[in-house]
Each structure stands twice: as C-alpha cells, then as structure tokens.
Write a protein that holds these residues in place. Structure first.
Motif, PDB file in Angstrom:
ATOM      1  N   LEU B  58       0.834  -1.201   0.000  1.00  0.00           N
ATOM      2  CA  LEU B  58       0.000   0.000   0.000  1.00  0.00           C
ATOM      3  C   LEU B  58       0.873   1.257   0.000  1.00  0.00           C
ATOM      4  O   LEU B  58       0.609   2.214  -0.733  1.00  0.00           O
ATOM      5  N   ALA B  59       1.941   1.200   0.795  1.00  0.00           N
ATOM      6  CA  ALA B  59       2.872   2.339   0.821  1.00  0.00           C
ATOM      7  C   ALA B  59       3.515   2.515  -0.557  1.00  0.00           C
ATOM      8  O   ALA B  59       3.716   3.640  -1.022  1.00  0.00           O
ATOM      9  N   PHE B  60       3.815   1.394  -1.209  1.00  0.00           N
ATOM     10  CA  PHE B  60       4.397   1.467  -2.555  1.00  0.00           C
ATOM     11  C   PHE B  60       3.423   2.145  -3.517  1.00  0.00           C
ATOM     12  O   PHE B  60       3.796   3.037  -4.281  1.00  0.00           O
ATOM     13  N   VAL B  61       2.161   1.716  -3.466  1.00  0.00           N
ATOM     14  CA  VAL B  61       1.150   2.305  -4.368  1.00  0.00           C
ATOM     15  C   VAL B  61       1.037   3.801  -4.102  1.00  0.00           C
ATOM     16  O   VAL B  61       1.048   4.619  -5.039  1.00  0.00           O
ATOM     17  N   ASN B  62       0.999   4.173  -2.832  1.00  0.00           N
ATOM     18  CA  ASN B  62       0.923   5.603  -2.494  1.00  0.00           C
ATOM     19  C   ASN B  62       2.134   6.362  -3.018  1.00  0.00           C
ATOM     20  O   ASN B  62       2.005   7.456  -3.574  1.00  0.00           O
ATOM     21  N   ALA B  63       3.314   5.745  -2.869  1.00  0.00           N
ATOM     22  CA  ALA B  63       4.546   6.414  -3.305  1.00  0.00           C
ATOM     23  C   ALA B  63       4.558   6.596  -4.825  1.00  0.00           C
ATOM     24  O   ALA B  63       4.936   7.647  -5.341  1.00  0.00           O
ATOM     25  N   VAL B  64       4.114   5.568  -5.539  1.00  0.00           N
ATOM     26  CA  VAL B  64       4.103   5.656  -7.007  1.00  0.00           C
ATOM     27  C   VAL B  64       3.105   6.717  -7.453  1.00  0.00           C
ATOM     28  O   VAL B  64       3.367   7.511  -8.356  1.00  0.00           O
ATOM     29  N   ARG B  65       1.954   6.743  -6.807  1.00  0.00           N
ATOM     30  CA  ARG B  65       0.907   7.671  -7.236  1.00  0.00           C
ATOM     31  C   ARG B  65       1.247   9.133  -6.919  1.00  0.00           C
ATOM     32  O   ARG B  65       0.660  10.043  -7.468  1.00  0.00           O
ATOM     33  N   ARG B  66       2.213   9.319  -6.006  1.00  0.00           N
ATOM     34  CA  ARG B  66       2.621  10.701  -5.696  1.00  0.00           C
ATOM     35  C   ARG B  66       3.485  11.305  -6.799  1.00  0.00           C
ATOM     36  O   ARG B  66       3.649  12.498  -6.889  1.00  0.00           O
ATOM     37  N   GLU B  67       4.064  10.433  -7.629  1.00  0.00           N
ATOM     38  CA  GLU B  67       5.015  10.908  -8.640  1.00  0.00           C
ATOM     39  C   GLU B  67       4.371  10.961 -10.020  1.00  0.00           C
ATOM     40  O   GLU B  67       3.968   9.945 -10.561  1.00  0.00           O
ATOM     41  N   GLU B  68       4.345  12.138 -10.588  1.00  0.00           N
ATOM     42  CA  GLU B  68       3.774  12.331 -11.918  1.00  0.00           C
ATOM     43  C   GLU B  68       4.453  11.429 -12.951  1.00  0.00           C
ATOM     44  O   GLU B  68       3.805  10.851 -13.820  1.00  0.00           O
ATOM     45  N   LYS B  69       5.768  11.288 -12.828  1.00  0.00           N
ATOM     46  CA  LYS B  69       6.532  10.548 -13.848  1.00  0.00           C
ATOM     47  C   LYS B  69       6.196   9.049 -13.856  1.00  0.00           C
ATOM     48  O   LYS B  69       6.535   8.359 -14.806  1.00  0.00           O
ATOM     49  N   TRP B  70       5.535   8.578 -12.808  1.00  0.00           N
ATOM     50  CA  TRP B  70       5.200   7.140 -12.761  1.00  0.00           C
ATOM     51  C   TRP B  70       3.712   6.886 -12.990  1.00  0.00           C
ATOM     52  O   TRP B  70       3.211   5.784 -12.762  1.00  0.00           O
ATOM     53  N   ARG B  71       3.049   7.911 -13.460  1.00  0.00           N
ATOM     54  CA  ARG B  71       1.589   7.769 -13.624  1.00  0.00           C
ATOM     55  C   ARG B  71       1.185   6.714 -14.637  1.00  0.00           C
ATOM     56  O   ARG B  71       0.071   6.196 -14.593  1.00  0.00           O
TER      57      ARG B  71
END
Lengths: 340, 120
Positions: B58-71
């Motif tokens: 869940l923390a990984f998903v949150n971290a990825v979603r915070r970054e525009e470049k990983w959208r």
C-alpha cells in the motif's frame, strides 16, 4: 449425486500438489461439475470412476487433464466480455428507449450453470444509469441441472471464482464476504429468478427482450439445434436480441434470424426487426468496471439500483489520479468517472 | 515488475508474466521496487503484494501515485488481503485491479485483459 469423501480428498490432494490450490470441504459440487465432462469424454459413467482409474494406475496425461479441468473455469463472470459490453453499451440503451412506456425488461440466461452469467447480466443492469428503480426487470436463469441451479441460487463464489473476469470494482460493489467466499448482494440477487428447464423439450416461459443462449447449442445434434432455435425465436420479442456462443450460429439452422454486429460481437435478431440505435463506438472495458461508484471505506456496501450515474470506463491508460476514485465521484462528471 | 517478499511467489508470477510475453523485473519489497524505478525502470505494470517488510504494497502504491513521472504504471495488487475494506483502500490509493491469492494463471491473464495491458 455427490462424490465419495475419499474421491474428493484424492482430487483435493492432487490439486494441492500440482496446482497449489486448496479445495476446501464443501466443494464437492465443483469437483462433480468440472470432472463429469471429462469422465464422459473418456467413456466413464461418473467422477467416481474417473478418480478410481487414476488411483488404480499412474497416468500423467489423465492427472494433467483432471488438474486442468479443475483449474480452467468454463464459466466465469463476464465470460468473453464482448457480449456484456454490447448488452450494456448498445442494447440496454436501445431497449430502455423502446420500452419507455412499459419500463419492463426481461432477459433470459439459458443454461446458466453456476450462475455467473445471470449475475453478470444483473450487475450490468443494476449499474446502468438508465435503469432507474421504477423499471421492472427480471433475469430468468435456467439450467437443466437442479444441483447447479441450487448452487447458483446460493450466489456464493470462491476466491478463485471471483478472481476470474470480475473487475474488482464490481466485486466490492456487488458482493459481500461470506466467510472465505463472496456472496452476491441482495440488490443483484433480487432481480434474478431461477428455474429448472430442459432446452431440448417444449418450454413455457415469458416473452424475452434479450436471450443469452451461449455455448449450449454445441452440445446438441443438428436436429435438436433447429428445434431449440425455433422455440427460442418464438419467445424472443420482435425487436429482441439473441446472443450465442462464439462457435455457434443460426446460419443453416434457422433462416428467420439475421446476424447483426453489435460493437465487436455478434447478436441475432428476427429478420426485418427495427434497426437498433447503435452508439458510434463501444468501449472495450466492462461497463460498470469504473471505480467511481465505489463505496468509501466504512460506508455501507452494495448498490442502489439506478441511483448513481456510472461512467463507462475505458481500458486505456493513463492510470487514475491521486485520490481517485473518490476525487472523481466528488466531481461527479462523466468524463472524470470514465478515467482509468 | 513483480514485487513480493516471497521468492516462490516471484517465481510463479514471473513465469506467468513471461508466458504472457512480458519481460519481468523483480523486487522483494516496496522500497527496492521504488529504488528500481528511481534508477530508470519503467514497467508497464507492477504486480504488488501487500504485506512485505521495509515498505508494504500500500505504501508502494501511495509512493508511485505521488510521482507524476510514474503515472503510466498500471498497478495491480496480488495479495492474500481479502477484506473488502482493504480492497477499497488499495483502489482508493490508486491500484487499478486486485487479485486475491490463491489465483490461477488465467486469473492474472483475465485481469491484465480487463486492464487493457493484454489483448483478449
């Protein structure tokens, strides 16, 4: 008929060893329904005889066939997807308009097996923005096999079964936990009526707007196919729609049907039926798969029929924005709901 | 990208994904997966376990979603977490799909098709 405890344990152990799948007690019906066709195919009377054969001598090919039959789900939610997209995105809007005076809709899932097809239809209807609560909808689900019907009535599915074909957004919207299984919520169950019916004999059921008769004709002799199609044609309303399986057709069996393309799938209609109003393009994603109508954590789960406009999700990217889907539902615009 | 602390599960999921035509990179937890992304890996899809040491799914998903470049990365949870509230949490955080263990290879293929990353 139920297999013996010994045979069930044998199959259960086999699955655990070769497919890492744990078959919990109480799933005897699953073993019966999956292995009976295989038993018949190799000339045995029942599943007990099939298990006895494998127990009596090592046979890698047979073992593999059994594992495959147990793990390959012949029926799944939204099986083949395209007919359901056609139903939600083209046929339901068409019929909603045509039936605006009566607000009645009848759909038949013939040979409904363990219920995934009628519940997929029911979920599509419940999710559809045009199907407001004043509509009287019935999904008639029939099957020859009374045991299968009983299982379908229970509306209870294992984790493995809900993993197949069912978008997770629909799982949380239309199912509730029942111990280790999942059960279809009453709002969806309530529009499905089950009835035992033999397609190969004369039957008496109401006129239908849409009929799902998929992957059934393949099991009949040509003369029986002709009879079944004739009976089906009589109960299909003049502007109704018939879905067959991908490998089935009315061609050469009943010339009173004509084939029409609905999106990327084929449906059959009475020859000369009024033209349908077709949207210019159908989305490839399962309608209602969009997450915009997901309940918030802690809120009451389950849908209110026709209460929420749900965008038809596109399977294309990009992924959702941060905070989605709840952000989207706050905006309550079709375009934001449709993002995925 | 297959992110799971169990090497056996990474092996199984890796095999399934390769059989479907994907190249596979693996990570044993969310933090290592983030490190791989930071060093330039850009997977089309990440299969993410929930319960992992160091950084959970869940923390990984949150971290990825915070970054525009990983959208552009599609995120699918593959986990034993099966409570409805947990599923909703993962979806709200930005996961696209969710597979509950145990699963069959067909289930993974089905979900990838639903997501449009695999043709039907």
């Amino acid at each position: 008929m139920t297999i013996t405890a010994g045979a069930f344990t044998f199959v259960s152990d086999l699955l655990q060893q070769h497919a890492a799948i744990v078959l919990s007690p109480g799933k005897e019906y699953l073993v019966e329904s999956r292995l009976m066709p295989l038993a018949r195919q190799i000339g045995l009377d029942d599943v007990g005889a099939l298990v006895a054969r494998l127990q009596s001598r090592p046979d890698d090919a047979l073992r593999r066939q059994i594992v495959e039959a147990m793990t390959t789900n012949e029926t799944s939610f939204f099986r083949d997807r395209d007919p359901f997209n056609a139903f939600s995105q083209a046929i339901l809007p068409d019929l909603c308009k045509e039936r605006s005076a009566t607000h009645r809709l009848n759909v038949w899932s013939a040979a409904c097996s363990s219920g995934q097809e009628p519940y997929s239809i029911a979920m599509s209807i419940v999710d559809h923005p045009l199907m407001t609560p004043d509509w009287q909808v019935e999904v008639l689900a029939t099957d020859l096999n009374e045991e299968m019907l009983e299982r379908a009535r229970q509306a209870r599915y294992s984790q493995l079964e809900v993993n197949r074909g069912l978008p997770v957004a629909m799982l949380v919207r239309h199912f509730e936990r029942a111990e280790t299984d999942w059960r279809v919520v009453p709002a969806v169950r309530g529009i499905v009526r089950f009835k035992q019916l033999n397609l190969a004999e004369a039957f008496d059921i109401p006129q239908m707007d849409v009929i799902f008769l998929r992957n059934v004709l393949i099991y009949f002799r040509p003369s029986t196919k002709v009879e079944v199609l004739k009976r089906v044609r009589r109960i299909l309303r003049p502007d109704g729609y018939l879905f067959l399986g991908g490998a089935e057709t009315t061609l050469g069996l009943d010339d009173a049907f004509e084939r029409v393309m609905v999106g990327s799938t084929t449906a059959y209609r009475h020859k000369g039926a009024r033209p349908m109003q077709m949207p210019s393009r159908l989305s490839a994603a399962v309608a209602g798969a969009g997450l915009s109508a997901l309940p918030r954590p802690g809120s009451t789960l389950g849908p209110t029929p026709g209460s929420a406009v749900r965008g038809v999700a596109s399977a294309s990217h990009p992924p959702p924005p941060v905070g989605w889907p709840f952000q989207a539902s706050t905006n309550n615009s079709i375009s934001s709901q449709g993002r995925r | 990208m297959v992110i799971d602390d169990s090497s056996a599960m990474r092996l199984i999921l890796g095999r399934i994904m390769r059989s479907l035509g994907f190249d596979v990179v693996e990570a044993p937890n969310g933090a290592e997966a983030i490190a791989r992304l930071q060093s330039g890996a850009m997977p089309e899809i990440a299969l993410v376990d929930w319960n992992m040491p160091v950084m959970d799914g869940l923390a990984f998903v949150n971290a990825v979603r915070r970054e525009e470049k990983w959208r552009q990365i599609t995120l699918m949870m593959v986990t034993t977490e099966s409570e409805q509230s947990q599923i909703v949490r993962a979806l709200a955080a930005g996961a696209h799909e969710y597979v509950i263990k145990p699963f069959t290879p067909d289930a993974i293929a089905d979900k990838l098709a639903l997501l449009g990353v695999l043709a039907y």
